[in-house]
Design an enzyme around this catalytic site. Sequence first.
Site, PDB file in Angstrom:
ATOM      1  CG  LEU A   1      -1.769  -1.302   1.370  1.00  0.00           C
ATOM      2  CD1 LEU A   1      -2.490  -1.335   2.706  1.00  0.00           C
ATOM      3  CD2 LEU A   1      -2.755  -1.423   0.214  1.00  0.00           C
ATOM      4  CG  ASN A   2       3.882   3.622  -2.775  1.00  0.00           C
ATOM      5  OD1 ASN A   2       4.537   4.095  -1.849  1.00  0.00           O
ATOM      6  ND2 ASN A   2       4.077   3.981  -4.032  1.00  0.00           N
ATOM      7  N   GLY A   3       0.039   4.603  -0.943  1.00  0.00           N
ATOM      8  CA  GLY A   3      -0.737   5.813  -1.248  1.00  0.00           C
ATOM      9  C   GLY A   3      -0.386   7.013  -0.394  1.00  0.00           C
ATOM     10  N   GLY A   4       0.430   6.788   0.658  1.00  0.00           N
ATOM     11  CA  GLY A   4       0.636   7.850   1.657  1.00  0.00           C
ATOM     12  C   GLY A   4       1.818   8.757   1.369  1.00  0.00           C
TER      13      GLY A   4
ATOM     14  CE  LYS B   1       5.662   6.779   6.921  1.00  0.00           C
ATOM     15  NZ  LYS B   1       4.687   6.350   7.921  1.00  0.00           N
TER      16      LYS B   1
ATOM     17  N   GLY C   1      -8.973   5.517   1.399  1.00  0.00           N
ATOM     18  CA  GLY C   1      -8.567   4.474   2.346  1.00  0.00           C
ATOM     19  C   GLY C   1      -8.191   3.188   1.622  1.00  0.00           C
ATOM     20  CG  HIS C   2      -5.779   0.477   3.811  1.00  0.00           C
ATOM     21  ND1 HIS C   2      -6.806  -0.119   4.490  1.00  0.00           N
ATOM     22  CD2 HIS C   2      -4.924   0.959   4.760  1.00  0.00           C
ATOM     23  CE1 HIS C   2      -6.586  -0.018   5.802  1.00  0.00           C
ATOM     24  NE2 HIS C   2      -5.458   0.633   5.991  1.00  0.00           N
TER      25      HIS C   2
ATOM     26  CB  ILE D   1       5.103   0.688   1.489  1.00  0.00           C
ATOM     27  CG1 ILE D   1       6.441   0.318   0.835  1.00  0.00           C
ATOM     28  CG2 ILE D   1       4.944   2.179   1.755  1.00  0.00           C
ATOM     29  CD1 ILE D   1       6.530   0.563  -0.646  1.00  0.00           C
TER      30      ILE D   1
ATOM     31  CE  LYS E   1       1.693   3.531  10.493  1.00  0.00           C
ATOM     32  NZ  LYS E   1       1.306   3.411   9.080  1.00  0.00           N
TER      33      LYS E   1
END
Length: 504
Positions: free
Chosen positions: A109-112, A123, A218-219, A248, A392
């Site tokens: 998951l690479n959306g952030g 990120k 959202g994922h 990720i 985080k």
Amino acid sequence: LQIVADHFFADGLFTFQEMMRQQLESSMHTELEKLLGTSTGAEKEVSRKDFEGFTNLFHRFLQVKGPSVEWVKIQRPPEDSIQPYDKIAARGLPDSVAACLNKLVVVKLNGGLGTSMGCKGPKSLISVRNENTFLDLTVQQIEHLNKTYNTDVPLVLMNSFNTDEDTKKILQKYTHHRVKIHTFNQSRYPRINKESLLPVSTHLSMNGQSAEGWYPPGHGDIYASFYNSGLLDQLIEQGKEYIFVSNIDNLGATVDLHILHHLVSQPNGKRCEFIMEVTDKTRADVKGGTLIQYDGKLRLLEIAQVPKDHVDEFKSVSKFKIFNTNNLWISLAAIKRLQEQKAMDLEIIVNPKTLDGGQNVIQLETAVGAAIKCFDNALGINVPRSRFLPVKTTSDLLLVMSNLYSLDAGSLTMSPKREFPTTPHVKLGSSFTKVQEYLIRFESIPDMLELDHLTVSGDVTFGKNVSLKGTVIIIANHGDRIDIPAGSMLENKIVSGNLRIMDH
């Protein structure tokens, strides 16, 4: 008469609410059509698909009355529905690890964005260890598997419109690595005004002020966007059966051959379609989602779904002992089936935001793990804490950059020199929030092998080769600065404003 009157009143209220809902849906449809009219070609078609998903979510949002769970119906999951990892690992590995691996796809998951750590761009492109980024480490891990077992495990990145362009630029550097990399994009949904419940954006473009009107939902959006991208079908055609999905920024989420073997070795009628890795809760994880039994199905319970008067109970470590790591193993064929049957029914997370101009909006989102209730023979596996190592904050970054971990083929493992397997509790103050500031404040990363607890607050810097042991608390009062000299060894110390060092 009273009963009849109440009945008519309830009927009338229901009819009125239904009319209001229909009116809102009609207004939303009009606004979305207007938005589609501001664009042409490929962008318009992609947005049309996105809006189908959004319209469905909005419709369900308007239907929802009250909390999505009834607290009295919550039960503990049956014993066999959450297996200890040791039991899974005890079965050993198959003769052909390669055959198992060739059925697997790794999805990150690479959306952030890196904004919470003061970084621009995705990120996944932040350096976390020896100049390696999250993405570098992921590619190294999968390449190591492919070389070791002579396999073809591909990497798939779910990007968002925030990360897609920058990620694609960087992917060129992996062309000669032994990993096929695919990407697809998460949907792009319109933020809606909290009062009118209509989109705040007037244009499909992402330019200028219009950009604020959009969000990645959202994922939980992975199922629809993966399916819509065509990549899901492509991978099934190549003989792939399962995806291993994780964030990720979770450096503990590496491919586990024991879990994979457990998945592919189930008899056909009992094929497990979904595995959620959970791990024991500590005081630091009280907000993490947990697994419950509800209406005869294993289900993810998130803090946002908990009625206010039960939040403390939800946070208790004694009643809900485990939490979701968001490391998930999911059957590709099952995702395809559920998408085609439109049977993915994920709880809606309503996320309130305030835009720069002060406008209050809401984002409708879903979580990937919430789909567990839709899959057959779903299972939780209670894994070691080491499989949950998210970065985080810069406090987390300090841990993974330190000598607590050693790096081998992209994977971080706890140093054998540390006598106990738990990670220290690290709390760096606001002067360390941004990665750039944090790096300036450490001339080199301290030796933390024997550290239990570190709290740093205020204007503090660390010289080279500092060693921290036991509990160390360093507090620079407002206007003061504390420089920890090179070569210092602080063991069970409190260091405060005027650099008095006290034994703790």
